[in-house]
Scaffold this motif. Structure first.
Motif, PDB file in Angstrom:
ATOM      1  N   TYR A  61      -2.516  12.719 -36.533  1.00 59.71           N
ATOM      2  CA  TYR A  61      -2.773  13.992 -36.397  1.00 59.71           C
ATOM      3  C   TYR A  61      -4.187  14.574 -36.881  1.00 59.71           C
ATOM      4  N   PRO A  62      -5.109  15.033 -36.174  1.00 63.53           N
ATOM      5  CA  PRO A  62      -6.177  16.249 -37.458  1.00 63.53           C
ATOM      6  C   PRO A  62      -5.246  17.540 -37.804  1.00 63.53           C
ATOM      7  N   GLY A  63      -5.078  17.316 -39.346  1.00 63.26           N
ATOM      8  CA  GLY A  63      -4.210  18.167 -38.966  1.00 63.26           C
ATOM      9  C   GLY A  63      -4.816  19.693 -39.109  1.00 63.26           C
ATOM     10  N   ASP A  64      -4.323  20.829 -39.945  1.00 62.01           N
ATOM     11  CA  ASP A  64      -5.150  22.666 -39.879  1.00 62.01           C
ATOM     12  C   ASP A  64      -6.352  21.806 -40.618  1.00 62.01           C
ATOM     13  N   PRO A  65      -7.344  21.821 -41.223  1.00 67.67           N
ATOM     14  CA  PRO A  65      -8.532  21.867 -42.841  1.00 67.67           C
ATOM     15  C   PRO A  65      -7.264  23.102 -43.741  1.00 67.67           C
ATOM     16  N   TYR A  66      -7.187  24.449 -42.443  1.00 67.07           N
ATOM     17  CA  TYR A  66      -6.880  25.386 -43.590  1.00 67.07           C
ATOM     18  C   TYR A  66      -6.040  25.285 -43.960  1.00 67.07           C
ATOM     19  N   LEU A  67      -4.546  24.767 -44.473  1.00 65.84           N
ATOM     20  CA  LEU A  67      -3.394  24.735 -45.057  1.00 65.84           C
ATOM     21  C   LEU A  67      -3.002  24.170 -45.386  1.00 65.84           C
ATOM     22  N   ILE A  68      -4.119  23.503 -45.931  1.00 68.16           N
ATOM     23  CA  ILE A  68      -3.889  22.577 -47.565  1.00 68.16           C
ATOM     24  C   ILE A  68      -4.463  23.233 -48.116  1.00 68.16           C
ATOM     25  N   GLU A  69      -6.017  24.349 -47.970  1.00 70.88           N
ATOM     26  CA  GLU A  69      -6.469  25.305 -49.097  1.00 70.88           C
ATOM     27  C   GLU A  69      -5.831  26.154 -49.188  1.00 70.88           C
ATOM     28  N   ASN A  70      -4.906  26.766 -47.820  1.00 72.90           N
ATOM     29  CA  ASN A  70      -4.253  27.698 -48.235  1.00 72.90           C
ATOM     30  C   ASN A  70      -3.095  28.390 -48.949  1.00 72.90           C
ATOM     31  N   LEU A  71      -2.597  26.678 -49.378  1.00 64.42           N
ATOM     32  CA  LEU A  71      -1.583  26.299 -50.307  1.00 64.42           C
ATOM     33  C   LEU A  71      -2.170  26.593 -51.589  1.00 64.42           C
ATOM     34  N   LYS A  72      -3.108  26.067 -51.645  1.00 67.23           N
ATOM     35  CA  LYS A  72      -3.593  25.651 -52.830  1.00 67.23           C
ATOM     36  C   LYS A  72      -4.223  27.174 -53.206  1.00 67.23           C
TER      37      LYS A  72
END
Lengths: 381, 312, 394
Positions: A61-72
């Motif tokens: 699944y091509p995940g949301d690239p921003y999710l991990i960014e946002n988490l960090k």
């Protein structure tokens, strides 16, 4: 004459290890127990610490690239990150880390995020809260876009600015900390244990209570002079005991009980007088042997300590809620609340009220005592 | 007159502890207050000292009425109480200095007095000892030192020798005589008549709160009819048979028979021993032990109350 | 029976000292049950936090809806009037967070000024503050999104209500969470607390009481006189053991009856009988400990000092007063050397029981066994001490 008696009473009181155990060593023991037990209490007052979280992104699944960014990027405050993120290559790795308590939970990200926890706790709540928000905002954008496609372009600009919705209007002097209830109660108990000292001094000057007292009554020293110098010396000893306890709390156990030293010293003194005068009155009024008097003083101080929260802080809260007057009517609570006022309130009204009450009660008790002690002949010895 | 008690009545509820008591203690004497346990000796002392409230009567010390606030009178009184009254947490020296300090303000003078008192009771080696570490006799001596260190004019000792070994007891008694010789008037209470006989110049005997006799030893003994007590052991003949003829002899007050012995009490002043001996010889009675005794205070007490002092 | 009678007389003579602990125990019970009936919060709440919401802008849709949302999302606390009461509530942890919606908040929000629009009082940097701030931000972010992007008339309260409803709807979207199965259920905390506290009173009473008994029977003269009597030593010892056991058992019975009576009002759970057994086992190990203390400690003052320090110390460290889960690892390791620790552990375990299977009960049995092992160890120490002593002094 006065100071010589005072000096000898002082020496005797300092050498009276039996009484000093109760008024000094015992409170220090309890303080140590408290110190051992309480620093680790995870109540809601505990400071937030960055949550460790694991993430596994499913390859297909091509995940949301921003999710991990946002988490960090998420922050609790200026300097504290909300999450410490570890990315895992497989679900098994993440599960291992979870079992080893390296992380509080992990997210498996496919077209949606699924969270895996090993239990429910605060960290899990924070993780879930973040993911909820993330999903919700996404779903809201989809919702809005379906009604008003043109608005989407504005979304990005909206989230550029981090808005702080709340401002703190907290008006206390220092951080609220219910653990302090235990320590205030301990100080109150120590003050009340001064009752042993007061009772002892009365036994030393009432001719019908000990032969030593009878012996002194025959001397050419007026009784009130004896009483005055005895009480003064015992007050000094007891005050020092309380100060040693407070010093132990502040310097060894690192308990923050406020920075207004003058007020702390004053409250300790008033509490000290209250305890001693109470014990002295018991000593003078209650008929019967020393055993019964000591038993009464112990029972009273134990129950009053209990009410002021020594064994369960919630007891103090409940007692004062049920009968608000108990905040000041129960001596233990009165002492505890005066210390609480020093630590917590900018407005000194409570402190002064507590002080006035403690000193007032002591004066009344001493006045009654003086009246009783004026009687110099006894029906029997 | 150092102490004058007149018509003193003290009640504990229904119990009459002192029943119209009159006492006079004269300057320079050792006044003995003798009586069995519970006769009211300590109560009398405590009344004199104004520790107890009284129901009736007058108490004068040094010619003035005694009240709890007669501090100038108290200054000249020294008291050694029945129960040891010392401060547990102070050592011997400190205890004496503490009590002496209640009377004497001047530091130099006090130091001298305390040293003298320690010497007097023989506690020099035990200066730094705490009361707990002292034996019973030494503790009593400390108790005495605390009472007399300030050189009072009147010293009251309330049974200072209770539970003290004979050696310490003699020590204490000698000390009391020395104090008296140094000029102090002493009131001494005890239920040991030997002690009282040994040291007291005048004696008052109490029983059940009542004064039953007062005077010098000789006066007291003069109050009773017995002059001497003669005991004769019979080796032959029955002593029972001798009771009648013995009783009829001149100067014999009473005759009693105990096993093989005859107890004969003679009248005051007249010694009938010679007559008794010749009469025994005449009747050809073989005798063993024969001995005479002078009457004791016990006999006085027995004569007046009908019971023995020791029994009570 | 003479020895036994002396024991009973000793206890009766010192009853007033022992009764102090009985009074404190009953006092604690009464207070704790009043805490519960007055609905006070237990100190350590779980995931949800207590929030006091004070709405000065009521009557306006945004403020009202937001307040309602916050009430549902947290454990709401009744608002108080004065600043002082708010401070009290925070200190006492009745409220973790106080949220004040100022007058005119709704209008300001709609006109686009959000920053610092709400007032809050909390412990800065605490978990509960972080949690509540997150909740508020979530709601406000969404509401901001909707109000900005959908052109609504600020005066049309119906339209605004529709927006808040949308926000709420979105708020209900939740992330899927996978929990492990079989999470323990919480039992009745108060009943457990009664039984734990009973441990404290039991320790204090037993240590003191056995102290009184041993003071007499260990007095050298008394012991020697007993030795010279025709009573067999073994017979004396048996009476001594039975007497002490009877005393401890009576103390235990009285305390357990009080505890059960109070629990009765809270509703008795089936596991209570397991707790009773556990407390009996604890009584046995406490009895053995008391014997050691009674042999070692001399003097009246020292005795009651030791009784208090040991009882209170075990109670604090062992988790009678403060739950074990809140103690640090080190303290818990130290506490493992106290029977009280295992006594409390067993109660916690019993409280969490969902069913009486052998697997569930096994750890409880283990904890009881550990307490008994402590008892045996104490007995060994006591025997060693008394043998050593009788060898040294006659």
């Amino acid at each position: 004459m006065f100071w010589r008696i005072f000096r000898y009473r002082l020496i005797s009181n300092i050498r009276d290890v039996g009484t000093l155990f109760w008024t000094l060593v015992f409170p220090l023991c309890l303080a140590t127990f408290f110190g051992l037990v309480f620093p680790n209490i995870t109540s809601s007052t505990i400071t937030f610490e960055t949550v460790n979280i694991g993430v596994y992104e499913a390859v297909d699944y091509p995940g949301d690239p921003y999710l991990i960014e946002n988490l960090k990027a998420a922050k609790q405050s200026e300097n504290v990150d909300l999450f410490h993120v570890t990315q895992y290559e497989s679900i098994d790795e993440a599960e291992d880390a979870l079992q080893n308590k390296e992380i509080s939970g992990y997210a498996v990200i496919t077209d949606q995020a699924v969270l895996h926890f090993s239990g429910s706790g605060f960290n899990q709540t924070i993780i879930k809260s973040f993911f909820d928000q993330y999903t919700q905002v996404r779903s809201a954008i989809v919702d809005i876009a379906s009604e008003n496609p043109g608005a989407i372009s504005e979304v990005a600009s909206l989230f550029e600015e981090e808005v702080e919705y709340t401002k703190s209007t907290f008006a206390g002097r220092d951080k609220p900390d219910s653990i302090l209830i235990y320590f205030y109660s301990l100080i109150a108990m120590t003050c009340l244990y001064g009752g042993f000292q007061g009772q002892k001094e009365i036994m030393h000057i009432q001719a019908n209570q000990s032969s030593l007292a009878a012996r002194q009554n025959i001397s050419p020293v007026p009784k009130l002079k004896l009483f005055g110098s005895s009480i003064l010396s015992v007050t000094l000893v007891q005050y020092l005991s309380i100060l040693i306890l407070i010093a132990y709390l502040v310097f060894v156990l690192r308990i923050n009980i406020g920075d207004r030293i003058g007020m702390i010293l004053a409250a300790a003194f008033a509490g000290c007088c209250l305890g001693i005068s109470f014990g002295a009155l018991v000593g003078a009024v209650v008929k019967g042997g020393e055993g019964i008097k000591v038993a009464i003083i112990i029972s009273f101080s134990m129950i009053l300590s209990l009410m002021s929260g020594m064994m369960q802080a919630s007891i103090k809260i409940a007692v004062e809620k049920a009968v608000p007057a108990f905040k000041y009517a129960l001596p233990g609570n009165l002492i505890a609340n005066t210390f609480y006022a020093i630590y917590y309130f900018n407005d000194n009204e409570r402190f002064y009220f507590g002080m006035a009450l403690m000193i007032g009660i002591s004066i009344v008790l001493y006045a009654i005592l003086t009246l009783i002690l004026r009687r110099q002949r006894y029906a029997s010895i | 007159m150092v102490v004058k008690v007149s018509n003193l009545v003290k009640r504990y509820g229904d119990l009459i502890a002192l029943d119209h008591l009159d006492l006079e203690v004269r300057d320079g004497e050792i006044f003995g207050l003798l009586g069995p346990n519970g006769s009211g000796k300590t109560t009398a002392i405590n009344c004199i000292l104004s520790l107890l409230s009284i129901d009736k009567g007058d108490i004068e010390v040094f010619g003035e009425k005694m009240t709890p606030s007669s501090y100038h009178l108290k200054r000249d009184i020294g008291i050694v109480m029945q129960n040891v009254a010392v401060v547990e947490e102070l050592n011997v020296l400190e205890n004496i200095d503490f009590f002496c300090g209640l009377y004497v303000n001047d530091r130099e003078e006090r130091k001298k007095l305390v040293d003298e008192a320690i010497e007097f009771v023989g506690l020099t080696e035990f200066k730094k000892f705490y009361p707990k570490k002292l034996s019973g006799g030494l503790l009593r001596r400390l108790n005495i030192a605390c009472g007399i260190a300030h050189k009072p004019k009147l010293i009251i000792l309330d049974e200072p020798t209770v539970a003290v070994d004979p050696q310490s007891r003699n020590n204490i008694l000698e000390g009391i005589v020395r104090l008296n010789q140094a000029g102090a008037t002493v009131i001494y209470t005890s239920h040991y008549m030997e002690e009282v006989e040994q040291i007291c110049s005048r004696i008052c005997i109490l029983d059940k709160g009542k004064m039953i006799a007062q005077g010098t030893k000789e006066e007291l003994k003069g109050m009773i009819r017995i002059g001497e007590k003669i005991t004769v052991e019979f080796l032959s003949g029955r002593p029972e048979d001798a009771v009648d003829w013995m009783g009829a002899m001149p100067h014999v007050a009473s005759v009693e028979c105990k096993e093989n012995r005859l107890l004969i009490k003679t009248e005051v002043g007249k010694n009938g021993l010679e007559g008794i001996l010749s009469e025994l010889k005449k009747r050809d009675i073989q005798t063993g032990l024969i001995y005479c005794e002078l009457p004791t205070l016990n006999d006085v007490f027995l004569e007046i109350t009908g019971k023995e002092l020791r029994d009570v | 029976m003479q020895v036994f009678k002396v024991i009973i007389k000793t206890i009766r003579k010192n009853f007033h000292v022992l009764s102090i602990y009985l009074i404190v125990f009953v006092g604690f019970m009464v207070l704790m049950s009043s805490v519960q009936s007055s609905g006070g919060s237990s100190m350590f709440s779980e995931v949800k936090r207590t929030v006091m919401i004070i709405n000065h802008d009521s009557g306006n849709v945004i403020a009202d809806e937001f307040a309602d949302f916050m009430k549902r999302a947290s454990i709401p606390i009744d608002p108080v009037e004065t600043e002082e009461e708010m401070l009290d509530a925070l200190f006492n942890e009745e409220a973790d967070y106080i949220l004040i919606i100022p007058e005119g908040f709704s209008a300001d929000f709609l006109s686009g000024s959000y920053s610092n629009a709400l007032e809050q009082q909390s412990i800065a940097g605490s978990r509960s503050a972080v949690w509540t701030d997150m909740k508020i931000r979530k709601y406000m972010d969404l509401l901001r999104l909707y109000t900005k992007l959908s052109d609504v008339d600020v005066n049309d309260s119906e339209a605004i209500r529709a927006l808040t409803e949308k926000v709420e709807k979105q708020m209900n979207t939740e992330t899927v969470v996978i929990y492990p199965v079989g999470v323990k259920k919480q039992g009745n905390e108060f009943t457990a607390m009664y039984f734990k506290f009973m441990g404290y009173s039991l320790m204090a009473v037993t240590i003191l009481g056995i102290g009184f008994i041993l003071k007499i029977f260990n007095g050298r003269d008394f012991r020697n006189r007993l030795r010279c009597s025709p009573e067999k030593t073994s017979n004396v010892n048996i009476q001594l053991v039975i007497g002490s056991l009877c005393f401890a058992a009576v103390a235990w019975l009285v305390l357990i009856l009080i505890a059960i009576t109070f629990s009765y009002f809270e509703g008795i759970k089936p596991w209570i009988w397991l707790t009773v057994v556990n407390s009996f086992v604890f009584m046995l190990s406490t009895l053995c400990m008391s014997v050691v203390l009674g042999l070692v400690v001399k003097g009246e003052n020292a005795r009651s000092a030791v009784a208090n320090v040991v009882a209170l110390g075990s109670s604090f460290l062992g988790g009678i007063f403060v739950p074990q889960e809140f103690q640090s690892e080190i303290v818990r390791k130290i506490a493992g050397f106290l029977p009280a620790f295992w006594f409390v552990k067993a109660i916690d375990e019993i409280q969490g029981l969902s069913s009486f299977t052998w697997n569930n009960i096994r750890p409880i049995m283990m904890y009881m066994l550990i307490q008994l092992i402590f008892g045996v160890a104490f007995i060994c120490v006591a025997m060693a001490v008394s043998r050593e002593r009788s060898r040294r002094t006659v």
